[in-house]
Motif scaffolding. Structure first.
Motif, PDB file in Angstrom:
ATOM      1  N   SER A 120       8.249  -3.551   6.270  1.00  0.00           N
ATOM      2  CA  SER A 120       9.511  -3.948   6.058  1.00  0.00           C
ATOM      3  C   SER A 120      10.488  -2.942   5.353  1.00  0.00           C
ATOM      4  O   SER A 120      10.184  -1.892   4.829  1.00  0.00           O
ATOM      5  CB  SER A 120       9.397  -5.318   5.008  1.00  0.00           C
ATOM      6  OG  SER A 120       8.809  -4.880   3.733  1.00  0.00           O
ATOM      7  N   GLU A 121      11.793  -3.249   5.280  1.00  0.00           N
ATOM      8  CA  GLU A 121      12.725  -2.539   4.756  1.00  0.00           C
ATOM      9  C   GLU A 121      13.573  -3.209   3.847  1.00  0.00           C
ATOM     10  O   GLU A 121      13.913  -4.492   4.041  1.00  0.00           O
ATOM     11  CB  GLU A 121      13.567  -1.872   6.131  1.00  0.00           C
ATOM     12  CG  GLU A 121      12.996  -0.952   7.097  1.00  0.00           C
ATOM     13  CD  GLU A 121      13.802  -0.488   8.314  1.00  0.00           C
ATOM     14  OE1 GLU A 121      13.347   0.327   8.825  1.00  0.00           O
ATOM     15  OE2 GLU A 121      14.697  -1.130   8.435  1.00  0.00           O
ATOM     16  N   GLY A 122      14.182  -2.545   2.872  1.00  0.00           N
ATOM     17  CA  GLY A 122      15.280  -3.220   2.022  1.00  0.00           C
ATOM     18  C   GLY A 122      16.184  -2.407   1.379  1.00  0.00           C
ATOM     19  O   GLY A 122      16.285  -1.259   1.422  1.00  0.00           O
ATOM     20  N   THR A 123      17.005  -3.229   0.878  1.00  0.00           N
ATOM     21  CA  THR A 123      18.352  -2.530   0.252  1.00  0.00           C
ATOM     22  C   THR A 123      18.634  -3.139  -1.004  1.00  0.00           C
ATOM     23  O   THR A 123      18.470  -4.358  -1.326  1.00  0.00           O
ATOM     24  CB  THR A 123      19.742  -2.614   1.116  1.00  0.00           C
ATOM     25  OG1 THR A 123      19.834  -4.161   1.544  1.00  0.00           O
ATOM     26  CG2 THR A 123      19.496  -1.782   2.305  1.00  0.00           C
ATOM     27  N   LEU A 124      19.285  -2.291  -1.995  1.00  0.00           N
ATOM     28  CA  LEU A 124      19.727  -2.757  -3.243  1.00  0.00           C
ATOM     29  C   LEU A 124      21.121  -2.514  -3.416  1.00  0.00           C
ATOM     30  O   LEU A 124      21.428  -1.192  -3.107  1.00  0.00           O
ATOM     31  CB  LEU A 124      18.964  -2.235  -4.461  1.00  0.00           C
ATOM     32  CG  LEU A 124      19.058  -2.799  -5.943  1.00  0.00           C
ATOM     33  CD1 LEU A 124      18.927  -4.210  -5.909  1.00  0.00           C
ATOM     34  CD2 LEU A 124      18.496  -2.021  -6.968  1.00  0.00           C
ATOM     35  N   LYS A 125      21.885  -3.391  -3.448  1.00  0.00           N
ATOM     36  CA  LYS A 125      23.439  -3.141  -3.581  1.00  0.00           C
ATOM     37  C   LYS A 125      24.130  -3.845  -4.609  1.00  0.00           C
ATOM     38  O   LYS A 125      23.736  -4.909  -5.391  1.00  0.00           O
ATOM     39  CB  LYS A 125      23.965  -3.821  -2.313  1.00  0.00           C
ATOM     40  CG  LYS A 125      23.458  -3.216  -0.921  1.00  0.00           C
ATOM     41  CD  LYS A 125      24.171  -3.854   0.218  1.00  0.00           C
ATOM     42  CE  LYS A 125      23.604  -3.236   1.493  1.00  0.00           C
ATOM     43  NZ  LYS A 125      24.547  -3.962   2.554  1.00  0.00           N
ATOM     44  N   ILE A 169       0.998  -1.290  -0.067  1.00  0.00           N
ATOM     45  CA  ILE A 169      -0.182   0.021   0.075  1.00  0.00           C
ATOM     46  C   ILE A 169       0.733   1.391   0.051  1.00  0.00           C
ATOM     47  O   ILE A 169       0.316   2.169  -0.408  1.00  0.00           O
ATOM     48  CB  ILE A 169      -0.963   0.103   1.107  1.00  0.00           C
ATOM     49  CG1 ILE A 169      -0.401  -0.129   2.492  1.00  0.00           C
ATOM     50  CG2 ILE A 169      -2.258  -0.885   0.932  1.00  0.00           C
ATOM     51  CD1 ILE A 169      -1.344  -0.028   3.516  1.00  0.00           C
ATOM     52  N   ASP A 170       2.054   1.173   0.334  1.00  0.00           N
ATOM     53  CA  ASP A 170       3.060   2.412   0.411  1.00  0.00           C
ATOM     54  C   ASP A 170       4.293   1.826  -0.131  1.00  0.00           C
ATOM     55  O   ASP A 170       4.854   0.825   0.837  1.00  0.00           O
ATOM     56  CB  ASP A 170       3.123   3.236   1.638  1.00  0.00           C
ATOM     57  CG  ASP A 170       3.802   4.117   1.724  1.00  0.00           C
ATOM     58  OD1 ASP A 170       3.643   5.248   0.791  1.00  0.00           O
ATOM     59  OD2 ASP A 170       4.709   4.121   2.601  1.00  0.00           O
ATOM     60  N   LEU A 171       5.113   2.239  -0.738  1.00  0.00           N
ATOM     61  CA  LEU A 171       6.511   2.132  -0.926  1.00  0.00           C
ATOM     62  C   LEU A 171       7.396   3.239  -1.077  1.00  0.00           C
ATOM     63  O   LEU A 171       7.127   4.037  -1.922  1.00  0.00           O
ATOM     64  CB  LEU A 171       6.532   1.315  -2.339  1.00  0.00           C
ATOM     65  CG  LEU A 171       8.059   0.776  -2.764  1.00  0.00           C
ATOM     66  CD1 LEU A 171       8.793  -0.377  -1.742  1.00  0.00           C
ATOM     67  CD2 LEU A 171       8.048   0.229  -3.909  1.00  0.00           C
ATOM     68  N   GLN A 172       8.383   3.514  -0.248  1.00  0.00           N
ATOM     69  CA  GLN A 172       9.265   4.810  -0.234  1.00  0.00           C
ATOM     70  C   GLN A 172      10.521   4.188  -0.736  1.00  0.00           C
ATOM     71  O   GLN A 172      11.193   3.341   0.052  1.00  0.00           O
ATOM     72  CB  GLN A 172       9.224   5.428   0.986  1.00  0.00           C
ATOM     73  CG  GLN A 172       7.960   5.969   1.358  1.00  0.00           C
ATOM     74  CD  GLN A 172       7.790   6.784   2.591  1.00  0.00           C
ATOM     75  OE1 GLN A 172       9.197   6.818   3.432  1.00  0.00           O
ATOM     76  NE2 GLN A 172       6.781   7.185   2.987  1.00  0.00           N
ATOM     77  N   VAL A 173      11.179   4.825  -1.802  1.00  0.00           N
ATOM     78  CA  VAL A 173      12.445   4.343  -2.446  1.00  0.00           C
ATOM     79  C   VAL A 173      13.355   5.591  -2.556  1.00  0.00           C
ATOM     80  O   VAL A 173      12.903   6.445  -3.005  1.00  0.00           O
ATOM     81  CB  VAL A 173      12.312   3.802  -3.819  1.00  0.00           C
ATOM     82  CG1 VAL A 173      13.605   3.294  -4.533  1.00  0.00           C
ATOM     83  CG2 VAL A 173      11.481   2.545  -3.881  1.00  0.00           C
ATOM     84  N   THR A 177      11.330   1.254   2.230  1.00  0.00           N
ATOM     85  CA  THR A 177      10.471   0.923   3.233  1.00  0.00           C
ATOM     86  C   THR A 177       9.040   0.648   2.621  1.00  0.00           C
ATOM     87  O   THR A 177       8.808   1.591   1.731  1.00  0.00           O
ATOM     88  CB  THR A 177      10.274   2.202   4.386  1.00  0.00           C
ATOM     89  OG1 THR A 177       9.800   3.257   3.608  1.00  0.00           O
ATOM     90  CG2 THR A 177      11.706   2.341   5.227  1.00  0.00           C
ATOM     91  N   ALA A 178       8.589  -0.321   2.950  1.00  0.00           N
ATOM     92  CA  ALA A 178       7.281  -0.789   2.345  1.00  0.00           C
ATOM     93  C   ALA A 178       6.227  -1.000   3.724  1.00  0.00           C
ATOM     94  O   ALA A 178       6.648  -1.491   4.678  1.00  0.00           O
ATOM     95  CB  ALA A 178       7.500  -1.929   1.556  1.00  0.00           C
ATOM     96  N   THR A 179       4.921  -0.635   3.261  1.00  0.00           N
ATOM     97  CA  THR A 179       3.870  -1.116   4.165  1.00  0.00           C
ATOM     98  C   THR A 179       2.968  -1.843   3.329  1.00  0.00           C
ATOM     99  O   THR A 179       2.712  -1.493   2.161  1.00  0.00           O
ATOM    100  CB  THR A 179       3.060   0.301   4.572  1.00  0.00           C
ATOM    101  OG1 THR A 179       4.106   1.171   5.256  1.00  0.00           O
ATOM    102  CG2 THR A 179       1.974  -0.145   5.585  1.00  0.00           C
TER     103      THR A 179
END
Length: 145
Positions: free
Chosen positions: A121-126, A89-93, A137-139
Motif C-alpha cells: 500500500s501507499e500513503g500520504t500525510l498532508k 514487514i516493511d515501511l519506507q517513509v 510505502t508499506a508491505t
C-alpha cells in the motif's frame, strides 16, 4: 455488535468511522481518528501535540512514520475477510516537510497489490491545506484464517 474477529476489515473500519467501535490505544496515543473507509482505501485525521516532540522541540519523525504505518496497514486491512490478520514487514517513509504541531493533518492510503500472503500500500500525510509532509510505502504479510 460483533467482535472485531467476526468482522471483515472493512466492516471494522467502517464501524470505527461511525464511532461504533472504540479507538485503539495507539490511535489515542497518536491522536488519530478514522474519517473514511472503503475497500482498499482509508482516510484518517491526526494531530501532533506536545507528547510527540523531539529534544529540539519539533514533531518527532516517528509521529509521521506511525501515522503512515497505521493508515497504510488499515488500507490493507480493509481488503481482508473476518478472521484474517496482517502485519507490517516493511515501511519506507520519506519526510518532505516538518510536521506541524497542534494542527489537523490528513493521512490517506490505498492498496497497490493484494495477494494471498503479501499486500502493498501507499500513503500520504498532508497538512489541512494540502501541503505534502510525508509519503510511505508499506508491505504487509497476510495471515489468512
Amino acid at each position: 455488535m460483533k467482535s472485531p474477529h467476526e468482522m471483515s476489515g472493512l466492516e471494522l473500519l467502517r464501524a470505527a468511522v461511525a464511532g461504533q467501535h472504540p479507538r485503539s490505544s495507539m490511535a489515542e496515543t497518536m491522536s488519530m481518528s478514522f474519517v473514511e473507509a472503503d475497500f482498499g482505501r482509508v482516510k484518517m485525521l491526526a494531530r501532533a501535540d506536545n507528547r510527540h516532540l523531539n529534544p529540539l522541540g519539533g514533531v518527532h519523525g516517528g509521529f509521521a512514520a506511525t501515522v503512515l504505518d497505521s493508515v497504510t496497514g488499515c488500507a490493507v486491512h480493509s481488503t481482508l475477510e473476518a478472521g484474517d490478520g496482517y502485519g507490517t514487514i516493511d515501511l519506507q517513509v520519506k519526510m518532505l516537510r516538518p510536521v506541524p504541531r497542534d494542527q489537523e493533518l490528513v493521512a490517506e492510503a490505498h492498496t497497490v497489490h493484494v495477494s494471498r500472503n503479501i499486500a502493498t500500500s501507499e500513503g500520504t500525510l498532508k497538512s489541512a491545506d494540502g501541503k505534502l509532509l510525508a509519503t510511505a510505502t508499506a508491505t504487509c504479510f497476510l495471515k489468512r484464517k
